[in-house]
Design an enzyme around this catalytic site. Structure first.
Site: not given
Length: 658
Positions: A397, A419, A422, A464
């Site tokens: 990331e 995605q 978090d 998540h």
């Protein structure tokens, strides 16, 4: 030291000497000024000039170079007027950062130089993005990015090399291995014999170069650049050199053995090259003295210009107006044709129409290409827009966010999909220290949207399910958008993509397939920093965003006797305080409803603002309703207890009775 001129002419040899001599003479002057207290800080590159000069001399002026704070030769080789450099170092207005950052922490599009941030690693990812933009344009340009041996231990280094290798980007990754971090020697930084060996694991061609030999640097890089132009690919270059002075002047070099200093002093890149040119009859003593005199005169004249410039007089407006790049909102009204769609469809529709509208827009993220992303939002995009513009990324990331900045620097727009929101934690540094600060620091836009699928209610557990908007609303320079309805999601995302400033765009996962709304089929925009008043009443003001907007609507539907103003913030930063204050002054009671945990959430700042600006209108304390101050759990019963949804009606009732 052995020099091989190969096919270089006498004029080229002398030109390289002028280029390597100039930063040395400037540095010698700076050391005098430091002792006189006229320069506050200095990071010396004495002994390393051949690398900065050799690399920059190989590149065309239109090719980007990303230097470090020991690379004065990059700036002088690009012929930046010295008085601007001196003003930069003195913190004056005609420098490149208006006194907001020091030394070499700046960039300039005019000279295609992109300066560092102190966290070092992100600039490697920026180089990836710049090179990607060049590759997409088929312009055969090469990007060069500098780092030190210390930064090769950072995760960004490995992420950036991996991306460049996978995408075959024409980047020269330049490691200046000068023996020490601040004071930590190389044997305490890494265990491999040569840093160039790290390229093997990424499938990158690697080379070890004598960083004190200007001709070896220039000739080898000229050869490599030609190869990279014909067949785009990255190279990893380890330049062996030495730092002859402290990390910065105040640090000193007491921790360096004297015999090591003596060994490298004998390898001085300037004096050795001077001796070589003298021996082959290209440089005479008279011409050398003339060059010294001319450069010293140029230094003195430009110092006088910088010294004559007045000190900066600070103003609030001058500082605050530069936090964001000015953006003239373009209103595009929706058509009459509508379609009832889900929240997720509105996001997809925005992305699709924005890709059609902006040919320079690139979307990057994990599994977003053929697979269509974790939530299938970009399913089928590759067939329409191609893999050049819809790019799967490795799991990295940080470097991907930095690459988005590089795309922006080189004329593109970037969307980075996390995605899950978090996961942004591993890309946090370039967002808050690079994207957020670039315009304020040196006037460079960050045309990047980071999409953030977020929120609980789906029993996805601690990794998540976070709604972590408060991580970013605190950071000046970022815009934070958090829609609750499909109509707003499409219009606000369109505007976020148009806006040249960095935008964190939060999309609540539970709303993706549960909320439907009539949405215009065609492209349209909605202004940022404008809240929506969903319901009107005189008893209480309810302020919410994201899923709690729907939870509040459910509560009001079950309690029709409550007459409330319901404000959907939509944009959290910048904030629509006008709508908020007008409602509070009307109702006299306020409840702020968020899904995030209580302490440090945006509700806290909203409460403080209301207390400061509307205190005399309040008939009760400002109330906040939020989730428990714990990580979000997995099991449904625990998650239901965690979320703020089940506590709102009770607090609202108590507030109305106050």
């Amino acid at each position: 030291m052995i020099f091989y001129r190969q096919n270089l002419t006498d004029a080229q040899l002398l030109d390289l000497y002028k280029k390597i001599l100039k930063p040395r003479l400037i540095e010698e002057k700076m050391l005098i000024l430091i002792r006189q207290g006229k320069v506050s800080k200095w990071f010396s590159g004495i002994g390393q000039e051949a690398i900065a000069v050799g690399v920059t001399a190989v590149l065309d002026d239109s090719e980007y170079v990303l230097p470090m704070h020991r690379n004065l030769g990059v700036f002088t080789t690009r012929n930046i007027p010295l008085h601007r450099l001196f003003s930069q170092w003195q913190g004056k207005a005609s420098g490149f950062t208006k006194g907001r950052d020091r030394s070499f922490h700046f960039g300039t599009q005019e000279y295609k130089i992109i300066g560092m941030i102190s966290h070092l690693g992100p600039q490697l990812g920026i180089a990836d993005g710049i090179a990607l933009a060049d590759k997409l344009q088929y312009n055969k340009k090469v990007t060069a990015v500098f780092t030190g041996e210390g930064a090769t231990s950072e995760g960004d280094f490995h992420e950036a090399l991996n991306i460049a290798a996978v995408w075959k980007l024409p980047v020269m990754f330049i490691i200046e291995n000068n023996g020490y971090g601040l004071s930590t020697p190389t044997n305490e930084q890494y265990a491999c014999e040569n840093l160039a060996d790290k390229g093997i694991g990424y499938g990158i061609d690697s080379y070890i170069i004598d960083g004190n030999n200007i001709l070896e640097v220039y000739n080898k890089l000229s050869q490599l650049k030609e190869q990279m132009q014909e067949n785009p690919h990255p190279v990893l270059l380890e330049f062996k050199t030495f730092r002859m002075r402290g990390h910065e002047e105040a640090s000193g070099t007491k921790y360096v053995p004297q015999e090591l200093m003596d060994e490298w002093a004998a390898k001085d890149p300037v004096s050795n090259y001077r001796n070589y040119l003298t021996q082959i009859g290209v440089l005479t003593t008279e011409f050398d003295e003339q060059l010294h005199a001319e450069i010293k005169q140029e230094i003195d004249e430009n110092l006088a210009i910088a010294n004559a410039e007045p000190e900066i007089v600070p103003t609030y407006s001058g500082e605050l107006d530069d936090v964001y790049k000015p953006y003239q909102y373009e209103e595009v009204n929706p058509s009459d044709e509508i379609k009832n769609v889900r929240f997720i469809d509105a996001i997809r529709n925005s992305l699709e129409q924005s890709m059609q509208r902006h040919n320079n827009l690139v979307i990057m993220g994990q599994d977003i290409a053929e697979y269509g992303g974790a939530f299938k939002i970009t399913d089928g995009f590759v067939d329409v827009f191609g893999k050049d513009r819809v790019r799967n990324t490795p799991i990295c990331e940080s470097a991907v966010v930095s690459a988005g900045m590089g795309l922006s620097i080189n004329g593109y727009k970037a969307i980075v999909e996390m995605q899950f929101a978090d996961f942004v934690s591993t890309g946090f540094n370039p967002i808050v220290n690079l994207l957020a600060k670039s315009h304020y620091r040196w006037g460079e836009k960050a045309d990047v949207v980071v999409r953030m699928p977020c929120g609980g209610g789906t029993q996805a557990g601690p990794f998540h399910s976070q709604t972590n908007e408060a991580w970013f609303t605190k950071t000046p320079g970022l815009k934070v958008v958090y829609p609750a309805f499909p109509y707003d999601a499409k219009g606000l995302l369109n505007t976020a993509i148009n806006d040249p400033n960095p935008v964190l765009f939060f999309e609540h996962k539970q709303l993706y397939r549960s909320v439907y709304q009539d949405v215009p089929v065609d492209y349209y925009t909605i202004p940022l920093e404008k809240a929506a008043l969903l319901k009107e009443g005189n008893q209480v003001t309810i302020i919410a965003f994201g899923a709690p907007v729907h939870w509040a609507l459910e509560t009001l539907a079950h309690n029709p006797e409550i007459e409330a103003d319901l404000i959907d913030l939509r944009t959290l930063q910048p904030l629509d305080t006008e709508t908020i204050f007008a409602s509070v002054k009307k109702t006299g009671k306020v409840i702020i409803y968020q899904e995030d945990t209580l302490f440090g959430g945006i509700a806290s700042d909203l409460s403080a603002l209301i207390m400061e600006e509307c205190f005399e209108y309040l008939d009760a304390p400002v109330k906040r309703v939020a989730s428990l101050d714990s990580p979000i759990p997995f099991t449904k019963a625990l998650e239901d207890q965690f979320l703020s949804k089940n506590r709102f009606e009770k607090v609202l009732s108590e507030l109305l009775k106050y």
